[in-house]
Design an enzyme around this catalytic site. Structure first.
Site, PDB file in Angstrom:
ATOM      1  N   LYS A 104       4.154   4.180  -3.684  1.00 38.15           N
ATOM      2  CA  LYS A 104       3.284   5.425  -3.152  1.00 38.15           C
ATOM      3  C   LYS A 104       3.574   5.459  -1.517  1.00 38.15           C
ATOM      4  O   LYS A 104       3.860   6.634  -1.068  1.00 38.15           O
ATOM      5  CB  LYS A 104       1.722   5.210  -3.552  1.00 38.15           C
ATOM      6  CG  LYS A 104       1.595   5.596  -4.895  1.00 38.15           C
ATOM      7  CD  LYS A 104       0.110   5.104  -5.129  1.00 38.15           C
ATOM      8  CE  LYS A 104      -0.092   5.106  -6.827  1.00 38.15           C
ATOM      9  NZ  LYS A 104      -1.451   4.639  -7.287  1.00 38.15           N
ATOM     10  N   GLN A 127      -6.756   1.721  -4.827  1.00 39.76           N
ATOM     11  CA  GLN A 127      -5.866   1.208  -6.069  1.00 39.76           C
ATOM     12  C   GLN A 127      -6.692   0.459  -7.052  1.00 39.76           C
ATOM     13  O   GLN A 127      -7.298  -0.389  -6.725  1.00 39.76           O
ATOM     14  CB  GLN A 127      -4.614   0.201  -5.487  1.00 39.76           C
ATOM     15  CG  GLN A 127      -3.624   0.095  -6.628  1.00 39.76           C
ATOM     16  CD  GLN A 127      -3.066   1.177  -7.521  1.00 39.76           C
ATOM     17  OE1 GLN A 127      -2.499   2.163  -6.579  1.00 39.76           O
ATOM     18  NE2 GLN A 127      -2.870   1.333  -8.670  1.00 39.76           N
ATOM     19  N   ASP A 184      -6.822  11.340  -5.878  1.00 38.44           N
ATOM     20  CA  ASP A 184      -6.598  10.824  -7.344  1.00 38.44           C
ATOM     21  C   ASP A 184      -7.676  12.030  -8.182  1.00 38.44           C
ATOM     22  O   ASP A 184      -7.337  11.795  -9.412  1.00 38.44           O
ATOM     23  CB  ASP A 184      -7.102   9.593  -7.500  1.00 38.44           C
ATOM     24  CG  ASP A 184      -5.826   8.356  -7.403  1.00 38.44           C
ATOM     25  OD1 ASP A 184      -4.843   8.833  -7.666  1.00 38.44           O
ATOM     26  OD2 ASP A 184      -6.419   7.306  -7.166  1.00 38.44           O
TER      27      ASP A 184
END
Ligand code: NAP
Length: 284
Positions: free
Chosen positions: A53, A97, A120
């Site tokens: 990422k 994460q 997200d």
């Protein structure tokens, strides 16, 4: 005639080029899109995801700030850090994460992220915006699937779409996005009696289960668009999806391969969401 391949790598490259252009346009107006990525603990798979990422950000004009913490980090400390990133005007997206160490409540952490920075799209508020059809940040994997379907040129309006899987991160938001695009949507799951009964009527099938051969050729309507989200290993250890690709490609009209289909789109949509979030700061 075998199905046409929906090339996730090519589409991903195209969208990333657009993202880089939008990021450059923002930078010219004094706003560099910024993504904070938080990694807690030393899970090796998470470390790889996070590295990918950060690398993708660097390559496309998005400034990434990687914060790594020891697995012993207290939940209160993490929440305090998110609060400070929420108030930082140089940060437009915050990603924590998953999975987190067991002593940290993941939902509490997700809900602590400001909705305008929830790149997200996992928070209850972001999910609510999707349910209500309001603008907002959409979960990256199903959002990428929508782009893959759009790329076929097959219009969704009036079509029957079947989603196999109902997780909060893939199946449910996928079904809502298809509904919003005016498809008629059926959601199948582990308690569905006869999945084939539904998929045989479907113009679009999205398989998001995590189990091989959930969709086989006898379950597919000729010409259907097939999106395979699953990530599995076959008996030789080779990466494969939920769909019996060899069989289904002889019946379907369009199909995503695994790898090279949905996979590359997820990080791409994360970049896109970060740039979206940065653009919105100029609207307000
Ligand atoms: P998940 O949270 O485990 O959800 C799986 C869903 O599949 C559940 O809703 C479950 O039903 C359903 N299911 C399980 N067995 C089934 C069966 N035999 N028939 C029909 N439905 C069944 O998984 P997820 O996070 O949604 O991910 C699904 C797959 O996509 C995984 O392989 C994951 O690795 C992959 N994935 C890929 C990407 C990517 O970027 N390519 C991103 C995210 C996920 P119940 O609700 O009834 O238990």
């Amino acid at each position: 005639m075998p199905a046409q391949t929906i090339d996730g790598l090519a589409l991903s490259r195209q969208i990333r080029a657009e993202v880089a252009e939008r990021a450059a346009a923002l930078a010219a107006r004094g706003v560099t899109p910024g993504l904070a990525v938080i990694l807690v603990g030393d899970d090796p798979a998470s470390a790889v995801y996070v590295r990918n990422k950060v690398k993708a950000c660097q390559e496309h004009g998005v400034r990434s700030v990687l914060e790594t913490y020891d697995a012993t980090l207290a939940e209160a400390e993490l929440l305090k850090r998110i609060d400070s990133l929420n108030r930082d005007p140089a940060i437009h997206g915050i990603l924590v994460q998953m999975p987190l160490p067991r002593h940290i409540n993941p939902q509490r952490v997700i809900e602590a992220i400001d909705t305008t920075k929830d790149v997200d799209g996992y928070s209850v508020r972001s999910a609510g915006e999707l349910v209500a059809g309001l603008p907002g940040l959409r979960p990256c994997t199903p959002w990428g699937c929508m782009k893959l379907i759009e790329s076929t040129g097959v219009p969704l309006k009036g079509k029957h779409a079947v989603v196999i899987g109902r997780s909060n991160t893939v199946g449910k938001p996928m079904a809502l996005m298809l509904l919003q695009a005016n498809a008629t949507v059926t959601v199948c799951h582990s308690a569905t009696a006869d999945i084939g009964h539904h998929t045989r009527q479907a113009d679009i099938v999205v398989a998001a289960v995590g189990r091989r051969n959930v969709l086989t050729a006898d379950m597919v309507k000729p010409g259907a668009v097939i999106i395979d989200v699953g990530i599995n290993r076959d008996e030789h250890g080779k990466l494969c999806g939920d769909v019996d690709y060899a069989g289904v490609q002889g019946v379907a009209g369009w199909i995503t391969p695994v790898p090279g289909g949905v996979g590359p789109m997820t990080i791409t949509m994360l970049l896109s969401n970060t740039v979206d979030a940065a653009e919105r700061t100029l609207e307000t």
